[in-house]
Design a protein around this motif. Structure first.
Motif, PDB file in Angstrom:
ATOM      1  N   SER A   1       0.831  -1.215   0.000  1.00 42.62           N
ATOM      2  CA  SER A   1       0.000   0.000   0.000  1.00 42.62           C
ATOM      3  C   SER A   1       0.863   1.262   0.000  1.00 42.62           C
ATOM      4  O   SER A   1       0.434   2.320  -0.459  1.00 42.62           O
TER       5      SER A   1
ATOM      6  N   CYS B   1      -2.359  -4.330  -5.540  1.00 44.72           N
ATOM      7  CA  CYS B   1      -1.330  -3.282  -5.571  1.00 44.72           C
ATOM      8  C   CYS B   1      -0.065  -3.857  -6.205  1.00 44.72           C
ATOM      9  O   CYS B   1       0.221  -5.052  -6.096  1.00 44.72           O
TER      10      CYS B   1
ATOM     11  N   ILE C   1      -4.746   1.597  -6.607  1.00 43.18           N
ATOM     12  CA  ILE C   1      -5.104   0.185  -6.529  1.00 43.18           C
ATOM     13  C   ILE C   1      -5.553  -0.235  -7.925  1.00 43.18           C
ATOM     14  O   ILE C   1      -5.997   0.587  -8.723  1.00 43.18           O
TER      15      ILE C   1
ATOM     16  N   ASP D   1      -0.493   0.041 -12.500  1.00 41.79           N
ATOM     17  CA  ASP D   1      -0.423   0.882 -11.298  1.00 41.79           C
ATOM     18  C   ASP D   1      -0.681   2.358 -11.661  1.00 41.79           C
ATOM     19  O   ASP D   1      -1.378   3.072 -10.942  1.00 41.79           O
TER      20      ASP D   1
ATOM     21  N   ARG E   1       2.018   2.297  -3.842  1.00 43.28           N
ATOM     22  CA  ARG E   1       1.111   2.216  -4.985  1.00 43.28           C
ATOM     23  C   ARG E   1       0.716   3.619  -5.450  1.00 43.28           C
ATOM     24  O   ARG E   1       0.571   4.537  -4.643  1.00 43.28           O
TER      25      ARG E   1
END
Ligand code: SF4
Length: 225
Positions: free
Chosen positions: A27, A92, A33, A56, A30
């Motif tokens: 997380s 991710c 998401i 991404d 990234r």
């Protein structure tokens, strides 16, 4: 059971939840998401591995060269991206496009399982090793099980699992492309509701949310093949 028409709303609610997810370290880096895209009422769902750089950046699955090949393969059987649902095991991007770690898969799998429960496809086509091993609950590699349908554990036989090679493995290897094309050509039969027999030695109806493979003390990676 999710009613037809409610599935889009349920997916949007789940997407909002995933956007807040901090369950694993992916997380932190990234850009977006990559939840999934396509029809919430799709009969067939494709499940890949994890987002790459372009995914991404754009927040969409399979937007690079592998995505273009996937679209071409769909065209062979008269389908477009809008007719199916496309997702990944991880939502991710792993740094440097490295393979997913077992602990990341273990944290993220709940979202894929909820997507499957909402969409309730007839067929889940797993793309490559990661999604195949996760959803089959078996250690068999993709080169061994590709093109052989099996019931999705926990689905009561309602959902067929159909493993194929990851499109990225066929981009520059003609032999893999041929295998992938031949496997795709069998998909229409599965959508027509042909019976699917369990693989020898497979549990017929295990609960879908099985424990993940044992998490090693050191980070471990699965192989694409
Ligand atoms: S990869 Fe999955 S579990 Fe990890 S932060 Fe992203 S959404 Fe959450």
């Amino acid at each position: 059971m999710v009613e037809v028409g409610d599935s889009q709303t349920s997916l949007e609610e789940l997407r909002a939840e995933v956007e807040q997810c901090r369950r694993c370290a992916l997380s932190r880096d990234r850009t977006n998401i990559v939840f999934g895209s396509g029809s919430a009422d799709a009969l067939i769902m494709f499940v890949g591995e994890a987002p790459g750089y372009h995914e991404d950046q754009q927040g969409q699955p399979f937007v690079g060269q592998a995505g273009k090949l996937l679209e071409k393969l769909l065209g062979r059987i008269g389908l477009t991206r809008d007719d199916v649902y496309i997702a990944n095991v991880l939502k991710c991007r792993p740094p440097g496009n490295r393979d997913p770690l077992l602990e990341e898969i273990d944290e993220c799998r709940v979202y894929l399982e909820r997507q499957v429960a909402i969409i309730e496809p007839l067929v889940i086509c797993t793309l490559g090793n990661f999604s195949t091993k996760l959803l089959s609950g078996r250690p068999d590699g993709i080169t061994r099980v590709h093109g052989t349908p099996q019931p999705l554990p926990g689905s009561g036989g309602r959902i067929s699992l159909f493993p194929v090679l990851h499109p990225a493995a066929a981009l520059y290897t003609a032999a893999n492309l041929k295998i992938l094309e031949e496997d795709f050509d069998h998909l229409p039969q599965l959508l027509d509701g042909k019976a699917v027999e369990p693989l020898p030695g497979a549990a017929v109806d295990q609960p879908q949310q099985q424990p993940a493979p044992e998490t090693p003390s050191e980070p471990e990676q699965l192989d694409l093949f």
